[in-house]
Design an enzyme around this catalytic site. Structure first.
Site, PDB file in Angstrom:
ATOM      1  N   ARG A 100       3.115 -36.653 137.190  1.00  0.00           N
ATOM      2  CA  ARG A 100       2.622 -37.903 137.799  1.00  0.00           C
ATOM      3  C   ARG A 100       1.853 -38.704 136.766  1.00  0.00           C
ATOM      4  O   ARG A 100       0.918 -38.204 136.148  1.00  0.00           O
ATOM      5  CB  ARG A 100       1.719 -37.579 139.007  1.00  0.00           C
ATOM      6  CG  ARG A 100       1.245 -38.814 139.736  1.00  0.00           C
ATOM      7  CD  ARG A 100       0.370 -38.473 140.932  1.00  0.00           C
ATOM      8  NE  ARG A 100       1.104 -37.978 142.097  1.00  0.00           N
ATOM      9  CZ  ARG A 100       1.813 -38.748 142.911  1.00  0.00           C
ATOM     10  NH1 ARG A 100       1.903 -40.042 142.695  1.00  0.00           N
ATOM     11  NH2 ARG A 100       2.426 -38.217 143.958  1.00  0.00           N
TER      12      ARG A 100
ATOM     13  N   ASP B 266       8.301 -31.365 151.814  1.00  0.00           N
ATOM     14  CA  ASP B 266       6.998 -31.548 151.162  1.00  0.00           C
ATOM     15  C   ASP B 266       5.908 -31.528 152.225  1.00  0.00           C
ATOM     16  O   ASP B 266       6.188 -31.707 153.417  1.00  0.00           O
ATOM     17  CB  ASP B 266       6.965 -32.867 150.376  1.00  0.00           C
ATOM     18  CG  ASP B 266       6.028 -32.790 149.159  1.00  0.00           C
ATOM     19  OD1 ASP B 266       5.280 -31.794 149.035  1.00  0.00           O
ATOM     20  OD2 ASP B 266       6.035 -33.730 148.352  1.00  0.00           O
TER      21      ASP B 266
ATOM     22  N   LYS C  68       7.248 -31.769 138.580  1.00  0.00           N
ATOM     23  CA  LYS C  68       6.818 -33.170 138.718  1.00  0.00           C
ATOM     24  C   LYS C  68       5.758 -33.504 137.679  1.00  0.00           C
ATOM     25  O   LYS C  68       4.850 -32.717 137.445  1.00  0.00           O
ATOM     26  CB  LYS C  68       6.256 -33.391 140.131  1.00  0.00           C
ATOM     27  CG  LYS C  68       5.720 -34.791 140.365  1.00  0.00           C
ATOM     28  CD  LYS C  68       5.536 -35.080 141.842  1.00  0.00           C
ATOM     29  CE  LYS C  68       4.233 -34.572 142.386  1.00  0.00           C
ATOM     30  NZ  LYS C  68       4.047 -34.894 143.790  1.00  0.00           N
TER      31      LYS C  68
ATOM     32  N   HIS D  51      -4.414 -30.237 151.959  1.00  0.00           N
ATOM     33  CA  HIS D  51      -3.926 -30.061 150.585  1.00  0.00           C
ATOM     34  C   HIS D  51      -4.891 -29.153 149.816  1.00  0.00           C
ATOM     35  O   HIS D  51      -5.695 -29.618 149.025  1.00  0.00           O
ATOM     36  CB  HIS D  51      -3.840 -31.445 149.953  1.00  0.00           C
ATOM     37  CG  HIS D  51      -2.818 -31.547 148.898  1.00  0.00           C
ATOM     38  ND1 HIS D  51      -1.485 -31.712 149.153  1.00  0.00           N
ATOM     39  CD2 HIS D  51      -2.936 -31.504 147.559  1.00  0.00           C
ATOM     40  CE1 HIS D  51      -0.823 -31.780 148.037  1.00  0.00           C
ATOM     41  NE2 HIS D  51      -1.680 -31.658 147.036  1.00  0.00           N
TER      42      HIS D  51
ATOM     43  N   ASP E 158     -16.719 -58.234 161.517  1.00  0.00           N
ATOM     44  CA  ASP E 158     -17.212 -57.880 160.178  1.00  0.00           C
ATOM     45  C   ASP E 158     -16.757 -56.491 159.729  1.00  0.00           C
ATOM     46  O   ASP E 158     -17.142 -56.021 158.657  1.00  0.00           O
ATOM     47  CB  ASP E 158     -18.745 -57.966 160.126  1.00  0.00           C
ATOM     48  CG  ASP E 158     -19.416 -56.969 161.073  1.00  0.00           C
ATOM     49  OD1 ASP E 158     -18.697 -56.169 161.715  1.00  0.00           O
ATOM     50  OD2 ASP E 158     -20.657 -56.983 161.164  1.00  0.00           O
ATOM     51  N   GLY E 159     -15.949 -55.806 160.547  1.00  0.00           N
ATOM     52  CA  GLY E 159     -15.413 -54.506 160.140  1.00  0.00           C
ATOM     53  C   GLY E 159     -16.182 -53.323 160.699  1.00  0.00           C
ATOM     54  O   GLY E 159     -15.736 -52.180 160.577  1.00  0.00           O
TER      55      GLY E 159
ATOM     56  N   ARG F 217      -7.076 -34.000 148.724  1.00  0.00           N
ATOM     57  CA  ARG F 217      -6.330 -33.880 147.468  1.00  0.00           C
ATOM     58  C   ARG F 217      -7.215 -33.919 146.231  1.00  0.00           C
ATOM     59  O   ARG F 217      -6.907 -33.311 145.226  1.00  0.00           O
ATOM     60  CB  ARG F 217      -5.247 -34.972 147.384  1.00  0.00           C
ATOM     61  CG  ARG F 217      -4.024 -34.580 148.183  1.00  0.00           C
ATOM     62  CD  ARG F 217      -2.917 -35.577 148.077  1.00  0.00           C
ATOM     63  NE  ARG F 217      -3.098 -36.675 149.004  1.00  0.00           N
ATOM     64  CZ  ARG F 217      -2.208 -37.633 149.207  1.00  0.00           C
ATOM     65  NH1 ARG F 217      -1.093 -37.638 148.517  1.00  0.00           N
ATOM     66  NH2 ARG F 217      -2.433 -38.584 150.073  1.00  0.00           N
TER      67      ARG F 217
HETATM   68  C1  R5P Z   1       1.401 -33.660 146.022  1.00  0.00           C
HETATM   69  O1  R5P Z   1       1.123 -32.602 145.520  1.00  0.00           O
HETATM   70  C2  R5P Z   1       1.925 -33.720 147.414  1.00  0.00           C
HETATM   71  O2  R5P Z   1       2.449 -32.499 147.804  1.00  0.00           O
HETATM   72  C3  R5P Z   1       2.968 -34.796 147.564  1.00  0.00           C
HETATM   73  O3  R5P Z   1       4.094 -34.465 146.766  1.00  0.00           O
HETATM   74  C4  R5P Z   1       2.453 -36.145 147.171  1.00  0.00           C
HETATM   75  O4  R5P Z   1       1.238 -36.405 147.794  1.00  0.00           O
HETATM   76  C5  R5P Z   1       3.437 -37.224 147.525  1.00  0.00           C
HETATM   77  O5  R5P Z   1       2.944 -38.470 147.147  1.00  0.00           O
HETATM   78  P1  R5P Z   1       3.934 -39.690 146.990  1.00  0.00           P
HETATM   79  O6  R5P Z   1       4.755 -39.782 148.229  1.00  0.00           O
HETATM   80  O7  R5P Z   1       3.039 -40.882 146.796  1.00  0.00           O
HETATM   81  O8  R5P Z   1       4.746 -39.440 145.768  1.00  0.00           O
END
Ligand code: R5P
Length: 296
Positions: A192, A217, A190, A126, A36-37, A93
């Site tokens: 998003r 990164d 970037k 992060h 059941d997890g 994050r």
């Molecule tokens: C964001 O600020 C992080 O430093 C990464 O750039 C991010 O989490 C990367 O996510 P993904 O691989 O999904 O683009």
């Protein structure tokens, strides 16, 4: 005073390496997942006075519950000090409510961990809008280590190299890795729009022409950020493109998409197990535990 590093079977390798660095015993925690997890966690006997639980928090939901169960069992069986070493710390994050109604998961998970552990050691969490991990984990000893020196050491300096970061947040790692080698670097911008919908551009992409580029990164999640960055640099005339990252959470299909997107090699630390995890963190973690005063 006995000290041991404890881990579940799937992380026995890096946890035992940490134990060896510390000159401590390694002990395995038993885990059973019911149909059941739910999870059953059983700690070995006798438990050490100082228990260092090694558990990276990728695939975080089940793992979070399991480390809370393990911490409780360790205390109930006599551990005086329980420390979590989570080389990858999830939920960091979401450090603010980006839209009305959102939970600030960094704060919630930070408090939860602080309530269960006397200390926490992690690598490159992060933390972009706060200055220290202690703010996230009030009342506990929290150490945030940088993988940049280990990544800098792992850098393969081919001919005519250029470092590149896909966004402003990556600047700190790119700069720290470039400095010991005296390398130059470029930083992208970037935008998003969704989990896998990102746009990256480099205003000075022309500097990548005829160069071997290492993209840097902190986290690779879907890989979309790095694929976008690689395409922009390739269009500007970059030669070989490879990636160095602290944490690689990418699934096999994501890694395949990165290869198809022109990224020839991905290397990350062993914070998250997987085919890219080629840079060991045991030495950094051992030093971090000692410098934070969590072990003597
Ligand atoms: C964001 O600020 C992080 O430093 C990464 O750039 C991010 O989490 C990367 O996510 P993904 O691989 O999904 O683009």
């Amino acid at each position: 005073m006995t000290t041991a590093v404890l881990a579940f079977a799937d992380e026995a390798g890096p946890a035992a390496a940490l134990a060896a660095r510390l000159g401590a015993k390694f002990m395995e925690v038993e885990l059973h997942r019911f149909p059941d997890g739910e999870s059953l966690v059983r700690v070995p006997s006798p438990v050490p006075e100082t228990a260092i639980l090694y558990r990276s928090l990728h695939d975080p939901n089940a793992r979070l519950v399991e480390i809370l169960l393990a911490a409780s069992a360790l205390r109930e069986n006599g551990a005086g000090k329980v420390i979590i070493v989570a080389p990858y710390l999830a939920y960091m994050r979401q450090d603010m409510a980006f839209r009305p109604g959102e939970a600030v998961s960094q704060r919630v998970i930070g408090k939860l961990l602080a309530s269960a552990f006397d200390g926490c050691v992690t690598v490159d969490p992060h933390l972009h809008r706060i200055s220290s991990l202690s703010e996230v984990m009030p009342g506990t000893v929290a150490a945030s280590l940088s993988a940049a020196p280990a990544l800098a050491e792992a850098l393969d300096l081919g001919s005519n190299p250029l470092l590149a970061g896909p966004d402003e947040e990556s600047h700190q790692w790119v700069e720290a890795i470039a400095a010991p080698h005296g390398l130059d670097f470029i930083i992208g911008r970037k935008v998003r729009n969704g989990d896998r919908d990102v746009h990256v551009e480099f205003v000075d992409a022309v500097r990548a022409a005829g160069r071997n580029v290492v993209l840097v990164d902190d986290v690779i999640s879907s890989g979309a950020t790095l694929i976008e960055a690689a395409q922009c640099l390739r269009a500007a005339g970059a030669l070989r493109i490879e990636v160095l990252a602290t944490h690689c959470l990418a699934r096999p299909a994501d890694l395949e998409a990165m290869r198809a997107g022109g990224i020839e090699q991905v290397r990350s630390t062993d914070s998250v197990p997987g085919p890219t995890a080629r840079i060991a963190l045991a030495e950094l973690l051992a030093r971090g535990l000692a410098e934070a005063g969590l072990i003597t």
